[in-house]
Design an enzyme around this catalytic site. Structure first.
Site, PDB file in Angstrom:
ATOM      1  N   ASP A  36      20.182  11.184 -21.893  1.00 40.96           N
ATOM      2  CA  ASP A  36      19.226  10.857 -20.835  1.00 40.96           C
ATOM      3  C   ASP A  36      17.907  11.609 -21.011  1.00 40.96           C
ATOM      4  OD1 ASP A  36      21.076   9.156 -19.851  1.00 40.96           O
ATOM      5  OD2 ASP A  36      21.285  10.068 -17.879  1.00 40.96           O
ATOM      6  N   ASP A 274     -24.108 -15.625 -20.285  1.00 42.91           N
ATOM      7  CA  ASP A 274     -23.143 -15.460 -21.363  1.00 42.91           C
ATOM      8  C   ASP A 274     -21.712 -15.605 -20.857  1.00 42.91           C
ATOM      9  OD1 ASP A 274     -22.740 -14.595 -24.232  1.00 42.91           O
ATOM     10  OD2 ASP A 274     -21.448 -13.176 -23.153  1.00 42.91           O
ATOM     11  N   GLY A 409     -18.173 -16.741 -25.924  1.00 42.01           N
ATOM     12  CA  GLY A 409     -18.716 -18.017 -25.471  1.00 42.01           C
ATOM     13  C   GLY A 409     -19.283 -18.910 -26.552  1.00 42.01           C
ATOM     14  N   LEU A 410     -20.268 -18.402 -27.297  1.00 41.45           N
ATOM     15  CA  LEU A 410     -20.930 -19.244 -28.283  1.00 41.45           C
ATOM     16  C   LEU A 410     -19.979 -19.563 -29.431  1.00 41.45           C
ATOM     17  CD1 LEU A 410     -23.612 -20.512 -28.239  1.00 41.45           C
ATOM     18  CD2 LEU A 410     -24.548 -18.644 -29.596  1.00 41.45           C
TER      19      LEU A 410
END
Lengths: 524, 428
Positions: A36, A274, A409-410
């Site tokens: 343990d 953006d 994004g782009l």
């Protein structure tokens, strides 16, 4: 008996360890077998702590059973006191010791220790880690906190942060700052950073800031009753929640709400053009109830995502999550079964998962980006840098963290425009991630040639027949091919929308036309 | 064949009195072995019958959460199982049926006992027998205990392999059996060297899958590749197989002695042995020399962990120029360890069992140059300014035989080199 692959929570004594390890001057004597002690490395390795957790394990073995395990416990208890000289001791049993019924609590009372020994009853076969932390903190507070005079100035306790908590270290700094701006001082932070002697003066604060209901709600309720200390109900994760929190604190403290927003960049980052590509991205959230509820609000209201599903693994927060799910119009998933979560994610095909370490693995397997919002987390989610989830900086951190796994994004546009490009294509992965781009298999790149039978990836249906409701929908080969031209990060959504569209209209075969009709139908 | 090594010490450690301690043990339980065993045996599945703690250990112990679905799981005991409201055997049948439906590729299923299942005396042998009959011939069901009240860390592998021995078919064939779960690359190297000497057929326990199994019997001779396989050693003995005693194959010397013991058993000539081993031996020697530069003259302290401590202390003292201060092992099995103990010069404290706080005091007082310990102790000791090698990496890295001997020395030297690098930067 329950078949379990991975677990979201450890056993309750690990929750007790999180409390003990967060505190100072407290020692935990745990009646437990060899092995343990693995739990130590959660703290020394995953959290990179430079001290051993303050835990003594009795380490009983098979040959001790039935003879002197009780004696072992007593010796361990006395030796731990002598060696570590704690201000208080907590005693309890792990799952195996619970079965041999030695009653550590009762035994510790007979030892005549000069400091308080607090017995813990943590039913290992019924409850889990968060319960263990909450119950342990409650027992410590109940035993040690005394009625004291309130401080002359308005003060608050920050309660809930523990060892191994997700960003607890930095949230403390952030929330302390939020309170200071309003002229509210911090009385005690607990369990993290507190000594038993600090627990004794919890009652001096005017109110409590309940940072993590998972680990301190029971103590908060008790202090509300005993010390007439109200506690905050808002967890300040996200911009909206932080503003609500400031208003709530102002009311409790009787001061003017005040928030310095000079460092707050998240709303502008989210509003800037953006980020337009984030609009309506389908996200699935899973984790502890508190973080999921807070993050769902951010996802929809502050990031402009579409929440397609959410859930939590801790049943204690089921009611909260059900009400959030109702508000979002989705089906809540309350489970600690990893495989069930995986199935739901596969079914919903989200574009982003906000989850735990487990969902990171699900995401990897299914090819879905994932950001981590909740414990359990791994070593990489205990960063060296200041990285809170709460308050102003927390909101900034969350924006960065959630956007990072996505294709930018782009780049997303270019992938959609030139999806036949052999070097730059969707499954090559996002440009800002480190791994090697996989070139597209050669046969795919020659226009006009039949690519032949394609093996479906794991994230998609293994065959072309999928059931949606009661109607079986078949994809015609041309439509299937057209679907493959859609970038992978929206393909799941397109497939799902088209199938729903077809099923609703009783269309059994999906053609290219069906695909585009569905696209037009769902266009926003 | 071993003439190039330093002469054995006039007094080895075989008769050194052992410091036996009991107290808090900072070691894993035997369930941990599942982490590597489930990848080694590709048609096997390990079902731990235990508690949430067992499941939590398995996913946290090695820092391993692999994104592929693991071939292990835990049947977590619940209140109803303990209160006798549900028949645990029936429950187990239900869980196993569910599992086998989900994973039809499984050919061997291990029911692994844990602390709670041992304490409530859940009879997994009976369950395994019943299920074997039910799912035969497609699935074989075996059981062993990985519980912390009975096993430490690597003893789990021992218990697993020992459970496989009785079900191997009987055979009178003269065969060599290599025992121990080794990384694939290492296993292939060992077999390659032995086959080049004309030794064969060579079998491996555990076999990569059930279909490639073989028989054992009185003509089987076996060599252990890991020092923790004591029960397996006994189980093979009961089948009539004979053990080839040797130091363990770590470093140039250990590997050479180990191979030479087998070569002698199979009547390989010294010339042939030299021909096969000369080049890899030279490479090992060169690699160790390079990697052990920073180890030379330093002292080392072993906390008990994987049972590899004694053979590794022998390697570090005889081949890397280190001095051992204390060599702690979870338990010391004389019969298997004697060849290594004979080579380890008298001097270091030999400790068996553990009282971790007392041992930490001894370690701090000794200020060794390098401390080999488990993950729970490594960072706290580093923070105190001690240099540590976390021991579990020694189990998770290919370290056996010639081609890995330099890597093995490198595992110990890297922490020292790293500390030196960081101190240089701090001093500037």
């Amino acid at each position: 008996m329950k078949l379990t692959v991975w677990t979201y929570e450890g056993p309750p004594h690990v929750g007790a360890m999180r409390v003990a390890t967060g505190m100072k001057g407290l020692h935990y004597v745990l009646h437990a077998p060899q092995g343990d002690t693995y739990a130590d490395l959660l703290f020394t390795m995953i959290e990179r702590r430079n001290h051993r957790p303050p835990v003594t394990y009795t380490t009983f073995q098979a040959r001790d059973l039935g003879s002197d395990t009780a004696h072992l416990f007593k010796t361990a208890c006395l030796e731990a006191y002598d060696r570590f000289q704690p201000e208080a001791i907590i005693v309890g049993a792990s799952c195996t010791a619970e079965l041999i019924q030695d009653d550590p609590g009762g035994m510790s009372e007979t030892l005549g220790l000069p400091v308080p020994a607090i017995p813990l009853e943590l039913p290992s076969y019924q409850r889990k880690e968060n319960f263990g932390a909450d119950e342990t903190f409650y027992q410590i507070v109940k035993t040690l906190a005394k009625p004291v005079e309130k401080t002359a100035r308005v003060t608050a306790n920050l309660i809930g942060p523990t060892g191994l908590g997700f960003r607890h270290r930095d949230d403390i700094t952030e929330v302390t700052g939020l309170l200071m701006e309003m002229g509210v001082e911090v009385n005690v932070v607990a369990p993290m950073t507190a000594r038993p002697s600090d627990i004794a003066r919890l009652g001096a604060a005017h109110f409590n800031v309940l940072m993590y209901p998972e680990t301190a709600e029971t103590a908060a309720r008790w202090m509300e009753r005993e010390f007439d200390q109200p506690y905050t109900k808002t967890v300040p994760i996200g911009v909206g929640a932080t503003l609500d929190f400031v208003a709530e604190v102002a009311k409790l403290a009787g001061v003017e709400p005040k928030l310095d927003e000079t460092r707050l960049r998240m709303p502008w980052y989210s509003a800037s053009v953006d980020s337009t590509y984030l609009t309506g991205k389908r996200v699935f959230l899973f984790g502890d109830g508190t973080h999921v509820a807070a993050c769902a609000r951010i996802a929809r209201n502050e990031m402009g995502f579409e929440v397609v599903g959410l859930g939590c693994y801790n049943r204690e927060q089921a009611r909260l999550i059900r009400s959030v799910a109702k508000d979002f119009g989705v089906e809540p998933l309350i489970t600690d079964d990893y495989l069930e979560v995986e199935r739901r994610i596969e079914e919903l095909a989200p574009e982003l998962i906000l989850g735990t370490q487990m969902e990171r693995h699900i995401g990897k397997r299914l090819g879905i980006p994932c950001a981590v919002i909740s414990a359990p987390v791994h070593v990489q989610d205990f960063p060296a840098r200041y990285s809170p989830q709460m308050g102003i900086e927390g909101a900034n951190v969350i924006f960065d963290t959630w956007v990072h796994p996505l294709v930018m994004g782009l780049e997303e546009h270019l992938l959609t425009m030139f999806r036949e490009d052999f070097e730059f294509y969707d499954e090559a992965g996002a440009s800002h991630h480190g791994h090697k781009a996989k070139p597209r298999p050669v046969e795919d790149t020659r226009p006009g040639l039949d690519p032949g039978p394609q093996v479906a990836t794991n994230s998609e249906a293994p065959d072309q027949v999928r059931g949606t409701g009661s109607i079986e929908v078949v994809w015609l080969p041309a439509a299937e091919k057209e679907l493959k031209k859609i970038p992978f990060f929206v393909r799941g959504k397109a497939r799902r929308n088209t199938e729903t569209f077809a099923a609703e209209r009783g269309v059994a075969e999906i053609s290219v036309d069906t695909l585009y009709e569905a696209k037009a139908h769902y266009a926003r | 064949m071993t003439d190039r090594f330093a002469p054995p010490p006039s007094r080895g450690c075989s008769n050194t009195p052992v410091l036996k301690e009991r107290g808090q043990h900072e070691v894993f339980c035997g369930l941990t072995g599942i982490i590597w065993l489930h990848r080694k045996m590709q048609d096997a599945f390990f079902l731990v019958v235990g508690s949430r703690t067992c499941a939590h250990l398995l996913q946290s112990a090695a820092g391993v959460m692999i994104f592929a679905e693991p071939r292990f799981a835990t049947a977590v005991l619940e209140e109803t199982d303990l209160a006798g409201m549900a028949d645990a055997q029936e429950e187990l049948d239900r869980v196993v049926t569910e599992l086998l439906q989900r994973r039809p590729d499984i050919k061997q299923l291990f029911l692994v006992g844990s602390c709670p299942s041992e304490v409530i005396k859940l009879d997994l042998a009976k369950a395994a027998e019943r299920m074997s009959a039910q799912f035969a011939p497609h699935v074989r069901v075996l059981n062993y205990s990985g519980s912390g009240i009975e096993t430490t860390f690597t003893q789990g592998e021992d218990a697993c392999l020992a459970a496989m021995v009785p079900v191997l078919p009987a055979s009178d064939a003269r065969e060599l059996l290599l025992v121990g779960a080794l990384p694939d690359v290492v296993e292939e190297q060992a077999i390659g060297l032995l086959e080049a000497m004309g030794i064969g057929p060579i079998r491996v326990l555990p076999a990569p899958n059930r279909d490639s199994e073989y028989g054992v019997g009185p003509n089987t001779v076996f060599a252990l590749t890991q020092p923790f396989l004591t029960d397996t050693h006994a189980a093979l003995g009961r089948r009539g197989a004979r053990h080839i005693a040797a130091p363990f194959p770590f470093g140039e010397e250990g590997t050479t002695q180990w191979l030479w013991a087998i070569a002698q058993e199979f009547g390989v000539s010294p010339e042939k042995f030299a021909e096969v081993t000369e080049k890899p031996r030279a490479r090992a020697r060169k690699a160790i020399a390079q990697a052990s530069e920073v180890l030379n003259g330093g002292s080392v302290f072993f906390f008990p962990d994987s049972q590899l401590e004694i053979p590794l202390a022998r390697f570090l003292t005889r081949e890397c120029g280190m001095q051992a201060i204390e060599v702690g092992a979870p338990f010391i099995h004389r019969e298997i360890m004697t060849p290594d103990l004979d080579l380890l010069a008298d001097g270091p404290t030999l400790a068996e069992g553990q009282d971790v706080d007392k041992q930490l005091e001894r370690c701090r007082a000794a200020r060794p140059n390098l401390t080999v310990c488990g993950l729970g102790l490594a960072n706290p000791l580093e923070a105190e300014g001690m240099t540590t090698k976390w021991a579990i990496e020694l189990v998770f890295t290919p370290v056996h035989f010639y081609e890995q001997a330099g890597d093995l020395a490198g595992l110990f030297s890297r922490p020292l080199r790293r500390r030196a690098l960081l101190q240089q930067e701090a001093a500037e």
